[in-house]
Scaffold this active site. Structure first.
Site, mmCIF file in Angstrom:
data_model
loop_
_atom_site.group_PDB
_atom_site.id
_atom_site.type_symbol
_atom_site.label_atom_id
_atom_site.label_comp_id
_atom_site.label_asym_id
_atom_site.label_seq_id
_atom_site.Cartn_x
_atom_site.Cartn_y
_atom_site.Cartn_z
ATOM 1 N N THR A 46 0.811 -1.221 0.000
ATOM 2 C CA THR A 46 0.000 0.000 0.000
ATOM 3 C C THR A 46 0.840 1.265 0.000
ATOM 4 O O THR A 46 0.488 2.240 -0.659
ATOM 5 C CB THR A 46 -0.909 -0.011 1.250
ATOM 6 O OG1 THR A 46 -1.733 -1.167 1.170
ATOM 7 C CG2 THR A 46 -1.780 1.214 1.328
ATOM 8 N N ASP A 90 1.934 -7.378 -3.975
ATOM 9 C CA ASP A 90 1.073 -7.294 -2.795
ATOM 10 C C ASP A 90 1.680 -8.339 -1.864
ATOM 11 O O ASP A 90 1.930 -9.484 -2.280
ATOM 12 C CB ASP A 90 -0.370 -7.667 -3.160
ATOM 13 C CG ASP A 90 -1.280 -7.561 -1.954
ATOM 14 O OD1 ASP A 90 -0.988 -8.201 -0.922
ATOM 15 O OD2 ASP A 90 -2.290 -6.852 -2.015
ATOM 16 N N SER A 115 0.767 -10.315 0.221
ATOM 17 C CA SER A 115 0.102 -11.606 0.410
ATOM 18 C C SER A 115 0.616 -12.629 -0.605
ATOM 19 O O SER A 115 0.396 -13.829 -0.451
ATOM 20 C CB SER A 115 -1.410 -11.454 0.294
ATOM 21 O OG SER A 115 -1.836 -10.574 1.303
ATOM 22 N N ASP A 128 0.851 -6.834 5.197
ATOM 23 C CA ASP A 128 0.238 -8.136 5.489
ATOM 24 C C ASP A 128 1.251 -9.194 5.924
ATOM 25 O O ASP A 128 0.998 -9.938 6.869
ATOM 26 C CB ASP A 128 -0.546 -8.647 4.265
ATOM 27 C CG ASP A 128 -1.827 -7.841 4.039
ATOM 28 O OD1 ASP A 128 -2.197 -7.055 4.926
ATOM 29 O OD2 ASP A 128 -2.454 -8.004 2.975
ATOM 30 N N THR A 154 2.977 -20.617 21.496
ATOM 31 C CA THR A 154 1.647 -20.297 22.029
ATOM 32 C C THR A 154 0.811 -19.454 21.059
ATOM 33 O O THR A 154 1.350 -18.658 20.294
ATOM 34 C CB THR A 154 1.737 -19.575 23.394
ATOM 35 O OG1 THR A 154 0.416 -19.171 23.787
ATOM 36 C CG2 THR A 154 2.618 -18.344 23.343
ATOM 37 N N GLN A 155 -0.503 -19.658 21.115
ATOM 38 C CA GLN A 155 -1.429 -18.839 20.322
ATOM 39 C C GLN A 155 -1.562 -17.429 20.904
ATOM 40 O O GLN A 155 -2.081 -16.544 20.248
ATOM 41 C CB GLN A 155 -2.822 -19.483 20.297
ATOM 42 C CG GLN A 155 -2.849 -20.804 19.579
ATOM 43 C CD GLN A 155 -4.226 -21.471 19.589
ATOM 44 O OE1 GLN A 155 -5.230 -20.852 19.917
ATOM 45 N NE2 GLN A 155 -4.251 -22.735 19.225
ATOM 46 N N CYS A 156 -1.119 -17.248 22.150
ATOM 47 C CA CYS A 156 -1.255 -15.931 22.791
ATOM 48 C C CYS A 156 -0.278 -14.939 22.175
ATOM 49 O O CYS A 156 0.806 -15.316 21.743
ATOM 50 C CB CYS A 156 -0.957 -16.040 24.286
ATOM 51 S SG CYS A 156 -2.097 -17.099 25.150
#
Ligand code: ASP
Length: 343
Positions: free
Chosen positions: A15, A59, A61, A92, A277-279
């Site tokens: 962007t 981009d 992604s 991203d 961890t997902q945290c």
């Protein structure tokens, strides 16, 4: 004494480099050859600023490890000619690319500062202009001819973060990045306040660029109700060498026998399982609860407080080092190589 500081700005896409075409209203890449006309304040810096654009612009992604190899190559080729590098990149996957650079550029002694924006450079309220100017200032900051930030970092919305500690966590706020387990390296206000005690020190060794990345890894994110079919598919992926197991809380996972048996069987086949961890803050401590201790018992490796982005790129880098044995890869996964985790 350096006469005039030289910086290389590498535009990869995203962007930040976009402007609205006045006729069609669509976003198109910004013409960096007009940069000084569009951002006249840049003339106030007494630096030489050169540009290189990637072709095609991406981009982020569409980012891929082959692109990381090209980017590391551009930095390697130009390393002796510039005091610092600014990489303009889509937000991203910026945390992945910047983390990858931190591992691929061993003995980095110069700043490689990533930035981007949430609004295109050509928009009146763009955050790109400030992010870009701050990144330039940081990439050129010297103390007695020694760079103040000789590491890969992300400069975004008035903060500088260690690259391999960050994640993109907000898709619309100007503060898009989070470094949940490591304080910012600098805060940008009226002055830029560098936290010298947190910034990596230069080692003055020769830059070594690692360009062999092994993509045979997977991320398995746990959720209540995950089925044996899903786990089985992930662990039996062809050519798989390592799995990032995204666990709950302090590194916890179900203790159901089918789950532990599948994990154990994969480890026995030589697959490395890294517990992350997902945290967004805090660390894996597998001995804390029974649900984590079981993983440790069967040979899952603790990832401490590493981010998933950093774990992905560190594994690709380590598995790509042909001279490392499985045991050495496991050893380095539990060692902080570029300040990516707190051990
Ligand atoms: N999709 C864009 C990219 O990552 C978003 C951005 O630049 O912020 O390339």
């Amino acid at each position: 004494m350096i006469d005039k500081i030289s910086l290389l700005v590498i535009y990869t896409g995203g962007t930040i480099g976009m402007v609205k075409d006045k006729k069609t209203g669509t976003l198109k890449p910004f013409d960096f050859t007009h940069l000084y006309d569009d951002i006249p304040v840049l003339r106030n810096f007494d630096y030489r600023i050169d540009f290189q654009s990637f072709d095609p612009l991406l981009d982020s992604s569409n980012m891929h490890p082959s692109f990381w190899v090209r980017l590391a190559g551009v930095i390697e080729e130009n390393y002796e000619d510039y005091e610092g590098f600014v990489v303009l990149h889509g937000t991203d996957t910026m945390a992945y690319t910047a983390s990858a650079m931190s591992f691929m550029l061993e003995n980095l002694n110069k700043p490689v500062i990533f930035t981007g924006s949430q609004l295109p450079m050509g928009e009146i309220r763009t955050d790109g202009r400030d992010n870009f100017i701050n990144a330039i200032e940081i990439a050129s900051a010297m103390d007695d001819d020694t760079p103040i930030v000789p590491e890969v970092a992300i400069c975004f919305e008035n903060r500088l973060f260690r690259a391999n500690r960050t994640s993109k966590f907000n898709a619309e706020n100007f503060g898009a990045f989070l470094s949940g387990n490591y304080s910012s390296l600098a805060d940008i206000g009226v002055r830029i306040k560098y936290k010298q005690e947190l910034i990596l020190k230069p080692n003055f060794r020769k830059l070594k660029v690692h360009k062999n990345l092994d993509e045979n890894i997977a991320i398995l994110k746990l959720f209540p109700g995950i089925t044996a079919n899903v786990v089985n598919c992930a662990l039996n992926t062809k050519e798989l060498k390592a799995v990032i197991l995204e666990t709950f809380g302090a590194g916890n996972a179900p203790t159901a026998p089918w789950f532990l048996d599948m994990m154990k069987e994969a480890i026995d086949r030589g697959i490395i399982i890294l517990n992350v961890t997902q945290c967004k803050g805090g660390t894996v401590e597998m001995g804390k609860y029974e649900t984590g201790a079981e993983l440790e018992r069967i040979g899952v490796i603790g990832g401490y407080d590493i981010t998933t982005e950093s774990a992905v790129t560190k594994l690709m880098y380590l598995l790509g080092c042909d001279d490392l044995s499985r045991q050495e890869v496991i050893h380095f996964l539990q060692t902080s190589l570029r300040g990516e985790m707190t051990v």
